[in-house]
Scaffold this motif. Structure first.
Motif, PDB file in Angstrom:
ATOM      1  N   ARG A 217       2.810  17.310  13.511  1.00 21.68           N
ATOM      2  CA  ARG A 217       3.425  18.201  12.532  1.00 21.68           C
ATOM      3  C   ARG A 217       4.947  18.272  12.696  1.00 21.68           C
ATOM      4  N   LYS A 218       5.423  18.310  13.929  1.00 23.42           N
ATOM      5  CA  LYS A 218       6.869  18.436  14.151  1.00 23.42           C
ATOM      6  C   LYS A 218       7.639  17.228  13.654  1.00 23.42           C
ATOM      7  N   ARG A 219       6.961  16.083  13.476  1.00 19.47           N
ATOM      8  CA  ARG A 219       7.633  14.857  13.059  1.00 19.47           C
ATOM      9  C   ARG A 219       7.405  14.517  11.598  1.00 19.47           C
ATOM     10  N   LEU A 220       6.670  15.338  10.858  1.00 12.67           N
ATOM     11  CA  LEU A 220       6.337  14.983   9.477  1.00 12.67           C
ATOM     12  C   LEU A 220       7.576  14.749   8.621  1.00 12.67           C
ATOM     13  N   ALA A 221       8.503  15.719   8.643  1.00 17.09           N
ATOM     14  CA  ALA A 221       9.702  15.597   7.813  1.00 17.09           C
ATOM     15  C   ALA A 221      10.536  14.382   8.233  1.00 17.09           C
ATOM     16  N   GLU A 222      10.708  14.209   9.532  1.00 16.57           N
ATOM     17  CA  GLU A 222      11.497  13.072  10.032  1.00 16.57           C
ATOM     18  C   GLU A 222      10.850  11.747   9.652  1.00 16.57           C
TER      19      GLU A 222
ATOM     20  N   PRO B 253       0.830  -1.207   0.000  1.00 12.06           N
ATOM     21  CA  PRO B 253       0.000   0.000   0.000  1.00 12.06           C
ATOM     22  C   PRO B 253       0.865   1.258   0.000  1.00 12.06           C
ATOM     23  N   LEU B 254       0.243   2.367  -0.363  1.00 13.82           N
ATOM     24  CA  LEU B 254       0.882   3.668  -0.314  1.00 13.82           C
ATOM     25  C   LEU B 254       0.495   4.307   1.015  1.00 13.82           C
ATOM     26  N   VAL B 255       1.489   4.681   1.809  1.00 17.02           N
ATOM     27  CA  VAL B 255       1.232   5.242   3.141  1.00 17.02           C
ATOM     28  C   VAL B 255       1.313   6.761   3.062  1.00 17.02           C
TER      29      VAL B 255
ATOM     30  N   ARG C  26      12.514   8.890   7.269  1.00 11.58           N
ATOM     31  CA  ARG C  26      12.810   7.562   7.825  1.00 11.58           C
ATOM     32  C   ARG C  26      11.992   6.451   7.171  1.00 11.58           C
ATOM     33  N   GLY C  27      11.093   6.813   6.269  1.00 11.03           N
ATOM     34  CA  GLY C  27      10.301   5.802   5.600  1.00 11.03           C
ATOM     35  C   GLY C  27       9.114   5.307   6.396  1.00 11.03           C
ATOM     36  N   GLU C  28       8.674   6.078   7.407  1.00  9.43           N
ATOM     37  CA  GLU C  28       7.471   5.719   8.150  1.00  9.43           C
ATOM     38  C   GLU C  28       6.219   5.951   7.299  1.00  9.43           C
ATOM     39  N   GLY C  29       6.373   6.695   6.236  1.00  8.87           N
ATOM     40  CA  GLY C  29       5.316   6.923   5.262  1.00  8.87           C
ATOM     41  C   GLY C  29       5.961   7.148   3.907  1.00  8.87           C
ATOM     42  N   ASP C  30       5.143   7.105   2.875  1.00  7.52           N
ATOM     43  CA  ASP C  30       5.647   7.239   1.513  1.00  7.52           C
ATOM     44  C   ASP C  30       5.376   8.605   0.899  1.00  7.52           C
ATOM     45  N   LEU C  31       4.303   9.253   1.334  1.00  7.08           N
ATOM     46  CA  LEU C  31       3.786  10.403   0.610  1.00  7.08           C
ATOM     47  C   LEU C  31       3.273  11.457   1.579  1.00  7.08           C
TER      48      LEU C  31
END
Length: 248
Positions: free
Chosen positions: A79-84, A31-33, A88-93
């Motif tokens: 929000r503070k963790r979105l870029a990180e 799936p796309l995360v 780190r690959g916790e999401g794709d998009l």
């Protein structure tokens, strides 16, 4: 049929089922995360606990995932963790952002999500002739957001009055805590339509035109060319405009 023959037939059947299951699992792409800010407000998103319930970001993610032949998983992240989390690959998009808002080594899609950054002022206050007229005055802003045009125009005279999210920022304006606030046209229109902002306002001052993008994680299972192809289809057949119209 002998017991041995029955066992052989059951064995062959189980083997065939296992092979079919293995084929199905192998054929289904991951799936796309999609990462979504936990503090996002409608029309961008409504988040309840660990679930994204509705909103433009969810609809947009589903539309893109469908065109990419994948299921979508929406994952709320602070929000503070979105870029990180994206790095780190916790999401794709991550969608509806600009590259200067999200630092990191991401592949960015073509710009395609329209909005306007607005300065809105209560009718009870003098209408500002321009951004420079607000030097030293508190301006409603959203914590963690950057406003490059305001910073450039006012420099040290840009006095932010941060709210945790866009809806609360407009509520501060409604309650008279600030006379001026920065917001997006989409957010303002939605809040007005829902009756959350009934305050008389001066005609808004357009701070900038925005064409937002999507960012791909370095570990995403798709590349930016595939993403741009999906976006092109979304724009060309009018689906993007239909999605946006839901929240106007």
């Amino acid at each position: 049929m002998t017991q041995t023959g029955f066992r052989r037939r059951v064995g062959r059947l189980c083997g065939a089922v296992a092979l079919l299951a293995s084929f199905v699992c192998a054929a289904a792409p991951p799936p796309l995360v999609l990462l979504i800010d936990t503090s996002a407000q409608m029309p961008q998103a409504r988040v309840e606990g660990d679930r994204v319930v509705e909103g433009l970001h969810l609809d947009l993610g589903r539309a893109l995932a469908r065109r990419l032949g994948r299921e979508l998983v929406a994952k709320p992240v602070p929000r503070k963790r979105l870029a990180e989390a994206l790095q780190r690959g916790e999401g794709d998009l991550l969608c509806d952002y600009l590259s200067e808002w999200v630092p990191g080594s991401f592949a960015w899609s073509r710009p395609f999500i329209p909005d306007q950054a607005l300065l809105v002022s209560a009718a009870t206050a003098p209408a500002p002739a321009g951004l420079s007229a607000l030097a030293g005055q508190p301006v409603g802003t959203v914590r963690g957001y950057v406003y490059p045009e305001m910073s450039e125009a006012l420099r040290d005279g840009f006095k932010r009055d941060d709210a945790p999210d866009a809806a609360t920022n407009l509520q501060k304006l409604q309650r008279g805590r600030v006379s001026h606030a920065l917001t997006g046209r989409r957010a303002l229109g939605y809040q007005q339509r829902m009756g959350a902002v009934r305050l008389a306002l001066h005609p808004p001052l357009v701070v900038s035109e925005v064409l937002a993008q999507c960012a791909l994680s370095p570990t995403a299972p798709i590349d930016v060319n595939a993403l741009n192809t999906a976006i092109q289809g979304l724009v060309a057949d009018g689906e993007l405009n239909r999605l946006l119209a839901r929240y106007q």
